[in-house]
Design an enzyme around this catalytic site. Structure first.
Site, PDB file in Angstrom:
ATOM      1  N   ASP A   9       0.999  -1.280   0.137  1.00  0.00           N
ATOM      2  CA  ASP A   9      -0.008  -0.118   0.044  1.00  0.00           C
ATOM      3  C   ASP A   9       0.784   1.206   0.299  1.00  0.00           C
ATOM      4  O   ASP A   9       0.579   2.207   0.613  1.00  0.00           O
ATOM      5  CB  ASP A   9      -1.008   0.216   1.183  1.00  0.00           C
TER       6      ASP A   9
ATOM      7  N   LYS B 124      -6.766  -5.031  -3.163  1.00  0.00           N
ATOM      8  CA  LYS B 124      -7.618  -5.677  -1.920  1.00  0.00           C
ATOM      9  C   LYS B 124      -8.705  -4.643  -1.360  1.00  0.00           C
ATOM     10  O   LYS B 124      -8.607  -3.344  -1.619  1.00  0.00           O
ATOM     11  CB  LYS B 124      -6.694  -6.129  -0.825  1.00  0.00           C
TER      12      LYS B 124
ATOM     13  N   CYS C 110      -1.693  -2.962   7.439  1.00  0.00           N
ATOM     14  CA  CYS C 110      -1.836  -3.720   6.387  1.00  0.00           C
ATOM     15  C   CYS C 110      -0.602  -4.331   6.504  1.00  0.00           C
ATOM     16  O   CYS C 110      -0.247  -5.476   6.197  1.00  0.00           O
ATOM     17  CB  CYS C 110      -2.257  -2.943   5.061  1.00  0.00           C
TER      18      CYS C 110
HETATM   19  C1  VGL Z   1      -4.843   0.569   5.841  1.00  0.00           C
HETATM   20  C2  VGL Z   1      -6.374   1.241   7.188  1.00  0.00           C
HETATM   21  C3  VGL Z   1      -6.994   1.126   6.487  1.00  0.00           C
HETATM   22  C4  VGL Z   1      -3.138   0.212   5.529  1.00  0.00           C
HETATM   23  C5  VGL Z   1      -5.631   0.337   4.767  1.00  0.00           C
HETATM   24  O1  VGL Z   1      -2.778   0.271   4.427  1.00  0.00           O
HETATM   25  O2  VGL Z   1      -2.487  -0.134   6.652  1.00  0.00           O
HETATM   26  N1  VGL Z   1      -4.898   1.024   6.994  1.00  0.00           N
HETATM   27  N2  VGL Z   1      -6.980   0.766   5.212  1.00  0.00           N
END
Ligand code: VGL
Ligand code: ZN
Length: 208
Positions: A8, A106, A151
């Site tokens: 991410d 995702k 994540c």
């Molecule tokens: C994430 C919160 C919500 C992350 C993704 O990438 O850590 N955290 N969605």
């Protein structure tokens, strides 16, 4: 076979983004520097529909940071982030993507969040990343990116439970820290689960 999983590394998790992680952008040069030490590089991308139920705005009267129950699981509510096709959902433009073999998206199912790059939070649906890594012959998996306490942590824990020798690259990751110290607690949780904590310097020293 050494694999790097970039979790991410997206605009919304960097300063100025919708769910900004302090110093999130600082992971990019570190990641760019170490990619060449890996046989395989893959990435994950948080990729939510606009009506995703992890967004506080999709629940009347709720604000980010509150926890609700979603499909029987506790769910932290977040600001709307990483909406499919939005600028915020794009990988950082300064991230070197030339060696990324595949991107696993995702969080597409409205009613369940997906912190891990491998499975939805209820573990009912796999993203395909685990099968792909097994097919490619991956043995050692190095996880880094954003965010350490969500994540990155859940991806590393799933990698470990799927049987990969699993490493966290600590300085190539940053935490959300809803509560201060969440990142340190997440690192300890990974360590206890059998994830080896390393730095980008260890990677360079090992292989050169
Ligand atoms: C994430 C919160 C919500 C992350 C993704 O990438 O850590 N955290 N969605
Ligand atoms: Zn998300």
């Amino acid at each position: 076979m050494r694999t790097l999983i970039l979790v991410d590394v997206q605009n919304d998790f960097c300063p100025g983004g919708a769910l900004a992680v302090s110093e999130g952008n600082a992971v990019v040069p570190i990641i760019n520097d170490i990619q060449k030490y890996f046989d395989l590089v893959v990435a994950t991308q948080d990729w939510h529909p606009r009506d995703h139920l992890s967004f506080a705005a999709n629940h009347a009267g709720k604000t980010p940071g509150e926890v609700i129950e979603l499909n029987g699981c506790p769910q932290v509510l977040w600001p709307a982030h990483c909406v499919q096709e939005s600028e915020g959902a794009r990988l950082r433009t300064d991230l070197d993507t030339s060696r990324i073999a595949r991107i696993f998206q995702k969080g597409q199912h409205r009613e369940v969040d997906s912190y891990s790059g491998f499975f939805d939070n209820d573990h009912a649906t796999a993203t395909g990343l685990g099968d792909y890594l097994h097919e490619q012959g991956a043995t050692a998996v190095y996880v880094c990116g954003l965010a350490t306490d969500y994540c990155v942590k859940f991806s590393a824990l799933d990698a470990k439970s799927l049987g990969f020798e699993t490493y966290l690259i600590q300085d190539a990751s940053r935490g959300v820290n809803l509560q201060s110290g969440d990142d340190a607690a997440a690192i300890e949780e990974m360590r206890v689960a059998g994830v080896t904590i390393v730095s980008s310097a260890d990677i360079k020293a090992d292989i050169q």
